[in-house]
Design a protein around this motif. Structure first.
Motif, mmCIF file in Angstrom:
data_model
loop_
_atom_site.group_PDB
_atom_site.id
_atom_site.type_symbol
_atom_site.label_atom_id
_atom_site.label_comp_id
_atom_site.label_asym_id
_atom_site.label_seq_id
_atom_site.Cartn_x
_atom_site.Cartn_y
_atom_site.Cartn_z
ATOM 1 N N MET A 160 68.510 40.765 -21.750
ATOM 2 C CA MET A 160 69.585 39.878 -21.305
ATOM 3 C C MET A 160 70.952 40.534 -21.500
ATOM 4 N N TYR A 167 75.116 49.167 -14.158
ATOM 5 C CA TYR A 167 74.812 47.777 -13.794
ATOM 6 C C TYR A 167 75.874 46.878 -14.419
ATOM 7 N N HIS A 168 76.548 46.081 -13.609
ATOM 8 C CA HIS A 168 77.435 45.035 -14.120
ATOM 9 C C HIS A 168 77.687 44.017 -13.008
ATOM 10 N N ASN A 169 78.184 42.883 -13.424
ATOM 11 C CA ASN A 169 78.374 41.778 -12.470
ATOM 12 C C ASN A 169 77.076 41.414 -11.756
ATOM 13 N N ASP A 170 75.963 41.470 -12.504
ATOM 14 C CA ASP A 170 74.645 41.068 -12.006
ATOM 15 C C ASP A 170 74.141 41.901 -10.839
ATOM 16 N N LYS A 171 74.585 43.137 -10.730
ATOM 17 C CA LYS A 171 74.074 44.012 -9.678
ATOM 18 C C LYS A 171 74.337 45.475 -10.024
ATOM 19 N N THR A 193 67.522 47.696 -14.182
ATOM 20 C CA THR A 193 67.367 46.265 -13.904
ATOM 21 C C THR A 193 66.346 45.637 -14.846
ATOM 22 N N LYS A 208 67.744 45.407 -18.407
ATOM 23 C CA LYS A 208 68.704 44.316 -18.494
ATOM 24 C C LYS A 208 67.989 42.965 -18.619
ATOM 25 N N GLN A 209 66.910 42.817 -17.863
ATOM 26 C CA GLN A 209 66.153 41.568 -17.913
ATOM 27 C C GLN A 209 65.451 41.388 -19.253
ATOM 28 N N ARG A 231 74.478 42.252 -20.574
ATOM 29 C CA ARG A 231 75.470 41.906 -19.552
ATOM 30 C C ARG A 231 75.705 43.088 -18.608
ATOM 31 N N HIS A 232 75.709 44.282 -19.156
ATOM 32 C CA HIS A 232 75.814 45.459 -18.303
ATOM 33 C C HIS A 232 75.237 46.676 -19.018
#
Length: 232
Positions: free
Chosen positions: A42, A64-68, A35, A38-39, A44-45
């Protein structure tokens, strides 16, 4: 700080085992690392691969994909010895080098077919890819951080330090999980051993505060945990 005695270490080991029964330390660590990565970028997955205990297979342990965090994903294990070094993930692990592919779906010198297949299942087409070996403080590669469709890679020094710290935390989580299982197994074996009615007088006088098992393996556990506790 003074070292703990064996009785205290035994209690600490049991406490670790009980704690691990309530929560998966490794899973939580991997999710937090992915997480944060990713932050930072930026992306996407992404995926974190972790070497199994044999050191021969990379397991896609967290995705991690689809923001979770994804409970299910199409990424498959990589058998290091049989995988080609033209595979970007295997190349990064084998050579200890960061792989950055700026245009993933154009010729880039790597065999990305398995990546394309996974992305097709996810319904994604990433612009780029970053594969970063996770190397702990002892210089051991313990896994691989993969980020796809990144927007920001403007601070390589910060990302390098992040990956170093991530590897250290993941190694500690793996260690705790493995030794929690060791203690659980030892505790189970100890409960199965019923006391004999023909115990010798010496055995009867044995203190109940002794560790649950006296063996080279168990003493090794005590010594390693002693070092951890002494550094707290």
């Amino acid at each position: 700080m003074s070292s703990a005695n064996h009785s205290e270490l035994g209690n600490a080991l049991l406490a670790i085992s009980q704690s691990l029964a309530d929560r998966n330390q490794l899973t939580q660590t991997l999710e937090a690392v992915l997480t944060a990565a990713k932050q930072m970028t930026m992306a996407r997955h992404g995926i974190i691969y972790v070497l199994d205990q044999t050191g021969e297979t990379l397991l896609p342990t967290c995705a991690y994909h689809n923001d979770k965090i994804a409970k299910e994903h199409p990424w498959t294990p990589i058998e290091i010895d049989s995988a080609s070094e033209s595979d970007p993930f295997n190349f990064a692990v084998h050579n200890g080098e960061v792989v950055l592919i700026n245009e993933l779906y154009k010729y880039n010198g790597y065999d990305c077919e398995s990546i394309y297949q996974a992305e097709q299942t996810l319904g994604l087409t990433s612009q780029n890819l970053l594969a970063w070996p996770l190397v702990d403080e002892s210089g051991n590669t313990i896994g691989l951080l993969v980020l796809l469709d990144l927007s920001v890679i403007d601070n390589e020094a910060a990302l390098t330090e992040f990956c170093r710290m991530a590897a250290s935390h993941i190694r500690q989580a793996i260690w705790l999980e493995q030794y929690g299982q060791v203690i659980e197994n030892l505790s189970g074996d100890n409960q199965l051993k019923k006391p004999s009615v023909k115990l010798s007088t010496k055995s009867k006088r044995k203190s109940s505060s002794e560790p649950i098992a006296i063996s080279s393996e168990m003493l090794s556990v005590f010594e390693r945990l002693d070092r951890v506790l002494s550094s707290c």
